[in-house]
Write an enzyme that holds these catalytic residues in place. Structure first.
Site: not given
Ligand code: NAP
Length: 301
Positions: A131, A134-135
């Protein structure tokens, strides 16, 4: 006892909730991760009618707000099993709680598919990611790779190119499957390199990822990267409901455009079912169809 329990709080499930609530039904939506579903991983959504451009998180929040405004109950739980008995469904969750409903709508979506290389699981969180939204921030200023040729991979590469030093976009074919407009935007970025006709053979690094070994056009090539973002599609997670569904060979729940399954009182909506186009719009459309079919079923029992 709920009239309709919806499992999955993405666009399909939340749209189903809105339609069922507006038909006067008592509705529970159960989600295991984050309401909004997969869309919360998309930095920009520009193909949902009515929005020129919106972040996936914002769109997910709006879908949830709309369902709750109409009166939906919501639970953050992971469903582990469902049982049908005397015209009602019992929905069991991992925490031990259970809920009862007259009809079920499964809108469980699909989760990221793994690339399938050795040590992939071991290096999750230590360089292997699924992701970018997200990261991605953890890799600012570093060199990273993205694997895949669909819209997810293209969007991930675009997002990462804004903060990473260099982004290698690795695809196993000569041409991408995703939208031309995204490919053109990437081609215009100086820090993006397309690595075509290439497959990841292995991951380098002991505790942390330090690079990839690729096979490209019959030759071996090493790429020094600290992160690899894998975006090679999705797979459904319908195992807990298999007893009541026909699944195709890849695990998707078989159903027609009417969203009905072989089991009366059980409906499927969105990416978890067999369909040719998996988009936000088709998920939302399924939500409406499944909810209205479930309302008709509930009224008839
Ligand atoms: P996808 O369109 O199915 O693309 C998956 C990609 O991964 C394909 O290019 C595929 O290669 C490649 N692939 C699969 N298995 C692989 C493996 N083992 N090794 C290497 N490559 C592999 O999946 P997606 O990009 O996640 O998109 C899913 C759906 O969501 C699509 O319909 C997409 O349009 C939609 N979506 C929409 C948005 C939006 O902005 N609205 C954003 C993201 C996704 P091949 O091409 O060779 O098959």
């Amino acid at each position: 006892m709920y009239d309709i329990i919806i499992i999955g709080g993405g666009p399909a499930g939340l749209t189903a909730a809105v339609y069922a609530l507006r038909a006067g039904k008592r509705v529970l939506v159960i989600e295991k991760n984050a309401f909004g579903g997969q869309i919360t991983w998309s930095p920009r959504v520009e193909n949902f009618p009515g929005y020129l451009s919106v972040s996936g998180v914002e769109l997910g929040d709006k879908l949830l707000e709309q369902a709750m405004e109409q009166g939906a109950d919501t639970e953050l739980e992971e469903v582990t099993a469902v049982y049908f008995h005397e015209n009602s469904w019992s929905v069991k969750c991992e925490s031990g709680v259970s809920f009862e409903g007259k009809a079920l709508v499964l809108a469980t979506g699909a989760r990221p598919r793994m690339l399938g290389v050795e040590r992939e699981e071991e290096l999750v969180g230590s360089g292997v990611c699924y992701c970018a939204v997200c990261d991605g921030a953890f890799y600012a200023g570093r060199d990273v790779a993205v694997c895949g040729g669909g819209n997810s991979a293209l969007q991930d590469a675009l997002l990462l190119s804004e903060s990473c030093s260099r982004v290698y976009l690795i695809h196993r074919r000569e041409a991408f499957r995703g939208e031309k407009k995204l490919v053109e935007a990437l081609a215009a970025r100086e820090n993006v390199e397309f690595v075509l006709n290439a497959r990841v053979e292995s991951l380098l690094g002991e505790e942390e990822l330090t690079g990839l070994v690729l096979e490209q056009n019959g030759e071996r090539r090493k790429l020094a990267v600290e992160g690899v973002f894998i975006a090679v599609g999705h797979q459904p997670d319908n195992g807990a409901f298999a007893e009541y569904l026909d699944l195709d060979r890849t695990g998707y729940a078989m159903s027609g455009e009417d969203c009905r399954t072989k089991t009366p009182g059980l409906f499927v909506a969105g990416d978890c079912r067999t369909k040719s186009v998996r988009q936000l719009t088709t998920a939302a459309a399924d939500g409406a169809v499944a909810a209205l079919a479930a309302c008709e079923y509930v009224d008839g029992i």
